[in-house]
Design an enzyme around this catalytic site. Structure first.
Site, PDB file in Angstrom:
ATOM      1  N   SER A 108       4.670  -5.653  -2.793  1.00 25.13           N
ATOM      2  CA  SER A 108       4.807  -4.230  -3.068  1.00 25.13           C
ATOM      3  C   SER A 108       5.559  -3.567  -1.917  1.00 25.13           C
ATOM      4  O   SER A 108       6.676  -3.976  -1.604  1.00 25.13           O
ATOM      5  CB  SER A 108       3.434  -3.617  -3.321  1.00 25.13           C
ATOM      6  OG  SER A 108       3.560  -2.310  -3.835  1.00 25.13           O
ATOM      7  N   GLY A 141       0.802  -1.212   0.000  1.00 21.84           N
ATOM      8  CA  GLY A 141       0.000   0.000   0.000  1.00 21.84           C
ATOM      9  C   GLY A 141       0.834   1.261   0.000  1.00 21.84           C
ATOM     10  O   GLY A 141       0.458   2.269   0.594  1.00 21.84           O
ATOM     11  N   SER A 142       2.007   1.220  -0.653  1.00 24.64           N
ATOM     12  CA  SER A 142       2.874   2.391  -0.817  1.00 24.64           C
ATOM     13  C   SER A 142       3.372   2.952   0.512  1.00 24.64           C
ATOM     14  O   SER A 142       3.695   4.135   0.607  1.00 24.64           O
ATOM     15  CB  SER A 142       2.148   3.506  -1.589  1.00 24.64           C
ATOM     16  OG  SER A 142       1.714   3.049  -2.844  1.00 24.64           O
TER      17      SER A 142
END
Length: 568
Positions: free
Chosen positions: A209, A129-130
């Site tokens: 991610s 989620g960055s």
């Protein structure tokens, strides 16, 4: 744009979510004693003849509120009586409004286990989620498939955005708090996971991610040593440019340093007469957490080119004076990797075959991207090379990039797909390729490298973003081949190839967690030997069939390695 992927994941979980209520008897409500208190969980179904015990919303650290904001996590003081562990805890404050409950008191973990006795391998998931969104809830990361393969699964929440990663470049706020949260969670698990049937001496951390980059950071961190025994990074590395905030005193491109980003946040919040970092942090501790979130730029507010420059609040090097248990990242990731001072454990790393294809959505949302880059060719040059804009070197690199990826000339809408190949390489593939090589060369423990290429019914990010006309698997498509996202998708026919791919993906990951070798048990699901990286970037291609190969995307990786050797 990575935030858009997170939003798509969250929408998938929430739009189709069904009420999670059921009548349970006391026999369905197991009670466990931990070092911080008693917990009462629930029993959940994972299919026909399949069930597991669930313990949700377990606090693993004291609330990071008040004077604990912008400080390393503190041990949880414990609770009296028996805590109900049937519901998830609050999500950490973020720019997403899709979470059901948001609170700064958010340091919770969730444990899922089929057996509360014995010593099963443990897999600890760190969500993506960055570094600014997401949570570990089972609405998105349902454990059904993984717990059914004889492992205990754990998910965690950690602080996000400025609340998790703001650094003033000194001891007022050292940064990296979100990943220090992960370390605190691992310490709690080391002391307690045996009560849930888990083996504290066989813990695998894995993530995708930003979560994949977080796993890599834990490999690089001296304060995480001994807390886990294997690691898997999916589509994330500390060498990905969006995942590291450099402290570069001679940066000719004038990228903001962590201290600059912190003061910019203060200005966005209207904090006047702030002169020192002590004043800034004191003031920020009195601001509502959601105001801090709202004052942080969103992904579409980032400067072009998005994705190949640092996200505002991400991990950074520890500031001067950091000592003892506070030390998280003492030097730049590349330096730690080159001198081999990282935590040496069996490691899987890899990516999806069309990671940045999702950036086609950016081109539709912001038509200024191509004109901006055409007007400033140096934006095609990796910022960390410190090549001066307007120099002969910058022009040469820009020309070579254009020639290699789209046949030369300016960017235009007919070459959008080729542009995303360039972004995939800089945002993900090249950094991950370097990571596989440096870790394999620097340790005796095996490193396994993969490419997820399968494009089928469970590639739901690609489908939700209307990208099915393009080949390959996009960023986060692999999530749906590991987890049961609540009520998504509708049941698949038994003959659907996606079902076999999911079974293979789960088995590879759980084999690795249990044995340290992803193809240790070969059967009708897995009929290939996945060789460790031995010098030729050996890798497994996860497609309709599993295929072993060497040097994935060889020409593209060689292109960047050559340019780096010439210009960096």
């Amino acid at each position: 744009m990575l935030k858009l992927v997170f939003v798509a994941l969250s929408l998938a979980a929430l739009v189709w979510a069904k009420p999670m209520t059921k009548d349970v008897s006391l026999n369905d409500r197991p009670i466990i004693h931990t070092s911080t208190g008693w917990l009462q969980g629930t029993t959940e179904s994972c299919g026909l003849f399949c069930s597991y015990y669930s313990f949700r919303g377990i606090p693993y650290a004291a609330p990071p509120t008040g004077q604990n904001r912008f400080r390393a996590p503190q041990p949880h003081p414990g609770w009296s009586g028996t805590r109900d562990a049937s519901e998830h805890g609050a999500s950490c404050p973020s720019g997403s409004r899709l979470s059901r409950t948001i609170s700064e008191d958010c340091l919770f973990l969730n444990i899922y286990s089929q057996n509360l006795v014995g010593r099963q391998a443990v897999m600890v998931w760190i969500h993506g989620g960055s570094f600014s969104g997401g949570n570990g809830d089972s609405f998105t990361y349902g454990p059904d498939h993984i717990v059914d393969d004889n492992v205990v699964m754990v998910t965690i929440n950690y602080r996000l955005g400025a609340l998790g990663f703001l650094s003033t470049g000194d001891q007022e706020s050292t940064g990296n708090f979100g990943l220090k949260d992960a370390i605190m969670a691992l310490r709690w698990l080391r002391d307690n996971i045996a009560h849930f049937g888990g083996d504290p001496d066989n813990i695998t951390i894995f993530g995708e991610s930003a979560g994949g980059a977080a796993v890599h950071y834990l490999l690089l961190s001296p304060s995480a040593r001994g807390l886990f025994h294997k690691a898997i990074s999916q589509s994330g590395s500390a060498l990905n440019p969006w995942a590291f905030q450099p402290n570069m005193t001679h940066d000719i491109l004038c990228l903001p340093q962590p201290r600059d980003v912190a003061f910019e946040l203060g200005r966005n919040l209207g904090l006047a007469n702030i002169q020192t970092t002590a004043q800034l942090i004191s003031a920020l501790r009195n601001v509502d957490p959601m105001r801090i979130v709202e004052a942080t730029p969103g992904s579409m507010e980032f400067e072009i080119p998005r994705g190949i420059t640092p996200i505002p609040f991400v991990p950074c090097i520890d500031p001067p004076g950091t000592t003892g248990n506070e030390v998280f990242l003492p030097r730049a990731p590349i330096d730690i990797m080159r001198d081999r001072s990282f935590n040496q454990v069996p490691y899987i790393t890899g990516y999806t075959s069309a990671e940045s294809l999702v950036m086609i959505r950016e081109l539709l949302l912001d038509p200024s991207v191509f004109p901006t880059i055409n007007a400033s060719p140096h934006l095609k040059v990796p910022f960390w090379w410190n090549v001066a804009p307007g120099s002969a070197a910058a022009q040469s690199i820009a020309n070579q990039v254009a020639d290699f990826y789209w046949g030369g000339g300016p960017l235009h809408n007919d070459i959008r797909e080729q542009w995303t190949h360039y972004l995939s390489d800089l945002m993900f593939l090249w950094g991950i390729d370097q990571t596989a090589r440096l870790h394999a060369n620097g340790q005796t423990e095996p490193v396994y490298y993969y490419r997820f290429s399968f494009d089928g019914s469970l590639n739901l990010i690609k489908r939700m973003m209307l990208l099915t006309a393009y080949p390959g698997a996009v960023h986060a498509d692999d999530i749906f081949y590991l987890f049961s996202v609540t009520s998504v998708p509708p049941p698949l026919l038994p003959t659907n190839e996606a079902i076999m791919t999911r079974r293979r993906m789960v088995r590879l990951w759980t084999n690795f967690a249990r044995f340290g070798n992803p193809t240790a048990n070969q059967d009708v699901i897995i009929r290939v030997n996945w060789s460790r990286v031995l010098g030729s970037q050996e890798f497994l291609d996860i497609d309709t069939e599993l295929a072993f190969g060497r040097n994935p995307f060889q020409e593209r990786m060689a292109f960047w390695n050559r340019l780096e050797g010439q210009y960096a």
